[in-house]
Design an enzyme around this catalytic site. Structure first.
Site, PDB file in Angstrom:
ATOM      1  N   SER A  25     -14.597  27.577  36.365  1.00  0.00           N
ATOM      2  CA  SER A  25     -15.617  26.752  36.469  1.00  0.00           C
ATOM      3  C   SER A  25     -17.199  27.243  36.541  1.00  0.00           C
ATOM      4  CB  SER A  25     -15.609  25.786  37.800  1.00  0.00           C
ATOM      5  OG  SER A  25     -16.051  26.890  38.842  1.00  0.00           O
ATOM      6  N   ASN A 112     -15.154  25.935  50.388  1.00  0.00           N
ATOM      7  CA  ASN A 112     -15.129  24.585  50.402  1.00  0.00           C
ATOM      8  C   ASN A 112     -16.180  23.788  51.019  1.00  0.00           C
ATOM      9  OD1 ASN A 112     -12.489  25.315  49.706  1.00  0.00           O
ATOM     10  ND2 ASN A 112     -11.234  24.899  51.541  1.00  0.00           N
ATOM     11  N   HIS A 158     -24.119 -19.009  27.208  1.00  0.00           N
ATOM     12  CA  HIS A 158     -22.873 -18.830  26.350  1.00  0.00           C
ATOM     13  C   HIS A 158     -23.359 -18.022  24.918  1.00  0.00           C
ATOM     14  CE1 HIS A 158     -20.447 -21.342  29.140  1.00  0.00           C
ATOM     15  NE2 HIS A 158     -21.840 -21.825  29.199  1.00  0.00           N
ATOM     16  N   SER A 279     -29.225   3.434   5.840  1.00  0.00           N
ATOM     17  CA  SER A 279     -27.771   3.569   5.414  1.00  0.00           C
ATOM     18  C   SER A 279     -27.985   4.370   4.246  1.00  0.00           C
ATOM     19  CB  SER A 279     -27.283   2.275   5.132  1.00  0.00           C
ATOM     20  OG  SER A 279     -26.107   2.223   4.231  1.00  0.00           O
ATOM     21  N   LYS A 285     -31.027  -1.136   4.565  1.00  0.00           N
ATOM     22  CA  LYS A 285     -30.631  -1.408   6.050  1.00  0.00           C
ATOM     23  C   LYS A 285     -31.454  -0.903   6.977  1.00  0.00           C
ATOM     24  CE  LYS A 285     -26.408  -1.767   7.201  1.00  0.00           C
ATOM     25  NZ  LYS A 285     -25.726  -2.686   7.921  1.00  0.00           N
ATOM     26  N   GLU A 292     -27.093   1.216  19.841  1.00  0.00           N
ATOM     27  CA  GLU A 292     -25.808   1.123  19.886  1.00  0.00           C
ATOM     28  C   GLU A 292     -25.155   2.383  20.560  1.00  0.00           C
ATOM     29  OE1 GLU A 292     -24.265  -0.030  15.458  1.00  0.00           O
ATOM     30  OE2 GLU A 292     -26.403   0.667  15.147  1.00  0.00           O
ATOM     31  N   GLN A 324     -12.266  20.311  42.070  1.00  0.00           N
ATOM     32  CA  GLN A 324     -13.131  20.826  41.062  1.00  0.00           C
ATOM     33  C   GLN A 324     -13.458  19.916  39.881  1.00  0.00           C
ATOM     34  OE1 GLN A 324     -12.920  25.233  40.472  1.00  0.00           O
ATOM     35  NE2 GLN A 324     -12.430  24.786  38.456  1.00  0.00           N
TER      36      GLN A 324
HETATM   37  N1  ARG Z   1     -14.974  25.841  42.284  1.00  0.00           N
HETATM   38  C1  ARG Z   1     -14.433  25.190  43.547  1.00  0.00           C
HETATM   39  C2  ARG Z   1     -14.690  23.643  43.444  1.00  0.00           C
HETATM   40  O1  ARG Z   1     -15.705  23.178  42.763  1.00  0.00           O
HETATM   41  C3  ARG Z   1     -15.246  25.639  44.622  1.00  0.00           C
HETATM   42  C4  ARG Z   1     -14.264  25.785  45.877  1.00  0.00           C
HETATM   43  C5  ARG Z   1     -13.132  26.522  45.764  1.00  0.00           C
HETATM   44  N2  ARG Z   1     -12.512  26.486  46.903  1.00  0.00           N
HETATM   45  C6  ARG Z   1     -11.041  27.071  47.019  1.00  0.00           C
HETATM   46  N3  ARG Z   1     -10.446  26.925  48.138  1.00  0.00           N
HETATM   47  N4  ARG Z   1     -10.528  27.532  45.992  1.00  0.00           N
HETATM   48  O2  ARG Z   1     -14.127  22.905  44.009  1.00  0.00           O
END
Ligand code: ARG
Length: 467
Positions: A25, A112, A158, A279, A285, A292, A324
């Protein structure tokens, strides 16, 4: 691949290349680096205050993190995919810079609760930027409304011509939508600005932490009430995505009107060149591509909301790695909404309105028919009967290819003798607008009141401070 130093103790080998790529990530959550560092510095200061680490160690951590921030900001930082995410990349570099003390940063904390706080800080910041952008758009709409207090156009239901309204009134309808979007974000911010730190992995921790002081250090007033909930709730992201989706929906409706109005059949607006394209095959155009695309991009913001709703729906307590998946959708929605609000402000600023075409369209649509019916009620007819008589007058005018106001008085009197000479003043389109002064109506006094209300909302200190 190498095992991850932060959790690799019990692993004989690291993840395969493809597993590492799949679980990575850091490629996108690095967007959170400044918020992660801010939260870590607050955590380190608290550890020092509580005597869990020494004061010197805390200061070392804070200044080391500052250096990491500078490296990332300048582009000198080397991101390591094998370190998975932004949190571990930062901590590893911190330890390289300040030595073994860096390894104390994570005391009493888990990724966490760490990711929860970092993301809450990030989402809160982005929502205040959205609010600023929405206010910018409201200011433009207000200015354009002021210019067009006298311009009238067919108001539709409408998508059929119904009654004349002022262009100011039509534009202010959108200003109210974006005003509510800001208020909705304000409300969501209250539930975003809550710190989950102290929950640790899921159950709380044995260290004598002071989580409230960390919350206050990062500018939040509250902490989560339950550690399991703290590390596993993403409804703050969902609320932000709902706010973003609603704002995009409002933008998309405005886009739809611009697209219709730019069609020569309406011809109510001339698109500014900077917001249109040509266009490659049809030289005449001028396409409303920006409007859009904005209408189209609304779909992907809804997609982010639905995506995360679906991610969350089956998750048992507490943290699951599924979560994640909250970030890429949010980052995409954030980019889309911020750019869309900003571009819409520019487009509305540059759009030219064709008052002549709008007025002509009022005529073609018998927009003064309700005026005739109300006039007949004034002459003593019950409304249903007045409605019927007016219908006959419209049919007669249609046969003659005229507007009601151009009909001979004798023709109208042949339909109902109670119609008198005074009817022509009533059939004037602008007069129809002038008479609608109920609160929130299209009459000029009501429109002025709306402008004052919106302006005083825009002038509130919280509106200026982006909060
Ligand atoms: N990259 C993880 C997320 O965004 C961070 C938390 C990861 N925690 C774990 N116990 N692997 O959720």
């Amino acid at each position: 691949m190498k095992t991850n130093q932060s959790w690799g103790g019990r692993f004989a080998e690291g993840p395969s290349e493809s597993v590492a790529r799949y679980t990575d990530s850091q490629s996108y959550d690095r967007a959170l680096y400044a918020h992660d560092i801010k939260a870590s510095q607050a955590h380190a200061r608290m550890l020092g205050r509580q005597g869990i680490i020494s004061h010197e160690e805390a200061m070392h951590l804070v200044s080391g993190l500052e250096q990491v921030r500078e490296e990332i900001a300048s582009g000198a930082f080397v991101w390591k995919p094998e370190l998975e995410d932004v949190h571990m990349n930062i901590e590893a570099r911190l330890t390289e810079i300040i030595g073994p003390t860096g390894k104390k940063l994570h005391t009493g904390r888990s990724r966490n609760d760490q990711v929860g706080l970092s993301f809450r800080l990030f989402v809160a910041d982005r929502m205040t930027v959205w609010q600023d952008r929405a206010r910018e758009l409201c200011r433009v709409l207000l200015r354009r409304a002021e210019e067009h207090a006298q311009t009238i156009l067919p108001g539709c239901t409408h998508l059929q011509p119904a009654q004349p309204v002022s262009l100011a009134h039509h534009l202010l309808a959108y200003a109210w939508m974006f005003c509510r979007d800001c208020q909705r974000m304000e409300d969501a911010l209250e539930r975003t600005r809550i710190s989950p730190l102290g929950a640790a992995a899921l159950a709380g921790t044995t260290y004598a932490l002071d989580p409230l002081s960390v919350a206050q250090d990062v500018g939040f007033e509250h902490i989560c009430g339950n550690s399991l909930d703290a590390v596993s709730d993403r409804d703050f992201v969902l609320e932000a995505l709902f706010c973003a989706s609603t704002a995009m929906m409002h933008l998309s409706r405005l886009c739809e009107e611009i697209i219709l109005w730019a069609n020569p059949a309406f011809g109510f607006v001339r698109l500014p060149d900077a917001y249109a394209t040509g266009s490659s095959i049809m030289p005449q155009k001028k396409n409303p591509d920006v409007a859009e695309l904005m209408r189209g991009k609304t779909g992907r913001v809804y997609g982010s909301l639905m995506g995360l709703m679906t991610v969350m729906k089956g998750l048992p307590l507490a943290y699951n790695r599924d979560m994640q998946e909250d970030k890429e959708g949010f980052l995409d929605a954030d980019r889309t909404l911020e750019a869309s609000l900003h571009l819409m402000a520019g487009m509305m600023d540059a759009l030219s309105f064709r008052a002549d075409r709008m007025r002509e369209a009022c005529k073609a649509g018998f927009l003064n028919a309700t005026e005739l019916a109300d006039y007949l009620v004034g002459k003593g007819l019950p409304f249903r009967e007045a409605h019927h008589v007016t219908g006959q007058a419209v049919a007669a005018a249609e046969r003659e290819g005229k507007g009601l106001e151009d009909m001979e008085l004798s023709c109208l009197q042949a339909i109902d003798p109670r119609i008198g000479e005074d009817v022509h003043a009533v059939l004037d389109y602008a007069a129809a607008v002038l008479r609608r002064e109920t609160p929130g109506g299209t009459g000029p006094r009501s429109v002025r009141t709306q402008m004052e209300q919106l302006r005083s909302w825009l002038d509130q200190p919280s509106a200026r401070a982006g909060g």
